[in-house]
Design a protein around this motif. Structure first.
Motif, PDB file in Angstrom:
ATOM      1  N   LEU A  82      -6.758  -1.076  -3.315  1.00 30.77           N
ATOM      2  CA  LEU A  82      -7.083  -2.456  -3.632  1.00 30.77           C
ATOM      3  C   LEU A  82      -6.972  -2.764  -5.124  1.00 30.77           C
ATOM      4  O   LEU A  82      -6.428  -3.803  -5.524  1.00 30.77           O
TER       5      LEU A  82
ATOM      6  N   ARG B 273     -13.512  -7.882   5.761  1.00 29.80           N
ATOM      7  CA  ARG B 273     -12.985  -6.513   5.863  1.00 29.80           C
ATOM      8  C   ARG B 273     -13.944  -5.641   6.682  1.00 29.80           C
ATOM      9  O   ARG B 273     -15.163  -5.833   6.650  1.00 29.80           O
TER      10      ARG B 273
ATOM     11  N   LYS C  69     -13.481  -2.143   6.609  1.00 33.30           N
ATOM     12  CA  LYS C  69     -13.544  -0.818   6.002  1.00 33.30           C
ATOM     13  C   LYS C  69     -13.291  -0.903   4.511  1.00 33.30           C
ATOM     14  O   LYS C  69     -12.833  -1.931   4.018  1.00 33.30           O
TER      15      LYS C  69
ATOM     16  N   VAL D   1       0.851  -1.200   0.000  1.00 28.17           N
ATOM     17  CA  VAL D   1       0.000   0.000   0.000  1.00 28.17           C
ATOM     18  C   VAL D   1       0.887   1.251   0.000  1.00 28.17           C
ATOM     19  O   VAL D   1       0.662   2.189  -0.778  1.00 28.17           O
TER      20      VAL D   1
ATOM     21  N   LYS E  76      -7.476   2.078   0.231  1.00 29.36           N
ATOM     22  CA  LYS E  76      -6.829   0.779   0.424  1.00 29.36           C
ATOM     23  C   LYS E  76      -5.935   0.388  -0.751  1.00 29.36           C
ATOM     24  O   LYS E  76      -5.209  -0.589  -0.666  1.00 29.36           O
TER      25      LYS E  76
END
Ligand code: GRG
Length: 297
Positions: free
Chosen positions: A49, A295, A297, A13, A47
């Protein structure tokens, strides 16, 4: 194992934060308000992601070149634009995301609209720089096509249109599926598919990855519905209950909390099974997909 995974994820990240920042325009010139609005929204702390899924899928198929970098940054810009526009008063009218005020609150609504426009356009400017890196790379055009299509009227924008139009009405399950598939899953599908395409994965494997991402995307949105009812505001960084406030039909409102939980679990496991059935391995990718089931959040 869990600790090792969390450390690896945090490092990825942080690397993604740095990389996206590098690709954003510098804050200078008469139009610098737009540059700071772009930076403010992209660097708010998501995130990451989608780019992480893209890069890990690329690695899964043995990709090693930096040609993927402009696509990673472009994907995060498109994702961020969608969030910025979704927070506008005409859409979800949210003033907070990730615990921070949204750009439209900071700089006014016009700048909120322009920040979204700017990020969307700059995403393509950025992705196109892949040609500067590797002018002869045969996979770049298809990757660009997937990026543009899944973000557009046959993908995310299409899903958002039906979402906006049916707000306040009880939607049929197939309409809800249409919305989730496009509004949420489309960018995850594009992310993983672009990773596979750029790594030169064969067509059948690209399709398998796309299906895995679709299942993951559906699970991701249903988990989002659950968090809007059960989540902790401090962890989420935004108020819960916005779906009810906005009169949205969700998987939770149609089928209840328990069925929604089971659906997240089922779809996530199907998604992982599709990835594990490939003749390639990436443990980190599988772990990441599994963590999304719970998850917060
Ligand atoms: C404005 C064309 C247009 C589309 C908006 C993405 C979207 C469509 C709306 C946002 C609202 C929402 C709940 C979308 C579902 C997808 C989703 C859960 C997005 C949040 O993604 P995360 O959790 O965000 O990856 P971070 O903040 O971590 O980057």
């Amino acid at each position: 194992m869990e600790k090792e995974f969390q450390e690896q994820l945090a490092a990825k990240v942080a690397r993604m934060d740095e990389m996206v920042k590098e690709y954003l325009p510098k804050e200078e010139g008469y139009q610098k308000t737009i540059f700071s609005a772009m930076q403010y929204s992209v660097l708010a702390g998501g995130k990451r992601l989608r780019p992480i899924l893209m890069e890990e899928t690329y690695r899964l198929f043995g990709g090693t070149s930096t040609v993927i970098e402009p696509f990673l940054a472009a994907m995060e810009m498109i994702h961020t634009y969608s969030l910025v526009h979704d927070d506008l008063p005409a859409m979800d009218n949210d003033e907070y995301r990730l615990g921070k005020q949204t750009p439209l609150v900071v700089n006014g609504e016009a700048m909120g609209i322009l920040a979204g426009d700017a990020l969307l356009n700059y995403a393509y400017e950025t992705a196109l720089t892949a040609f500067d890196r590797e002018p002869e790379n045969p996979y770049i055009p298809k990757a660009l096509q997937v990026l543009a299509r899944e973000a557009g009227v046959y993908g995310m924008v299409g899903g958002q249109v039906v979402d906006v139009e049916t707000t306040g009405q009880k939607q049929a399950p197939e309409v809800l599926h249409f919305i989730y598939h496009r509004k949420t899953a489309a960018l995850l599908m594009a992310s993983m598919k672009i990773g596979a395409i750029l790594a030169g994965a064969e067509e059948a494997y690209q399709k398998q990855v796309e299906k895995a991402a679709e299942e993951l995307g559906m699970a991701f949105q249903i988990q989002d519905d659950l968090l809007d009812v059960l989540g902790e505001e401090a962890v989420l960084g935004k108020p819960i209950g916005s779906d009810e406030k906005n009169e949205k039909t969700t998987y939770v409102s149609l089928y209840g909390i328990e069925a929604a939980r089971q659906e997240v679990e089922k779809r996530s496991r199907e998604s992982v099974a599709l990835i594990q059935a490939l003749p390639y391995e990436n443990d980190f990718l599988v772990q990441l997909m599994l963590t999304l089931i719970h998850r917060e959040k």
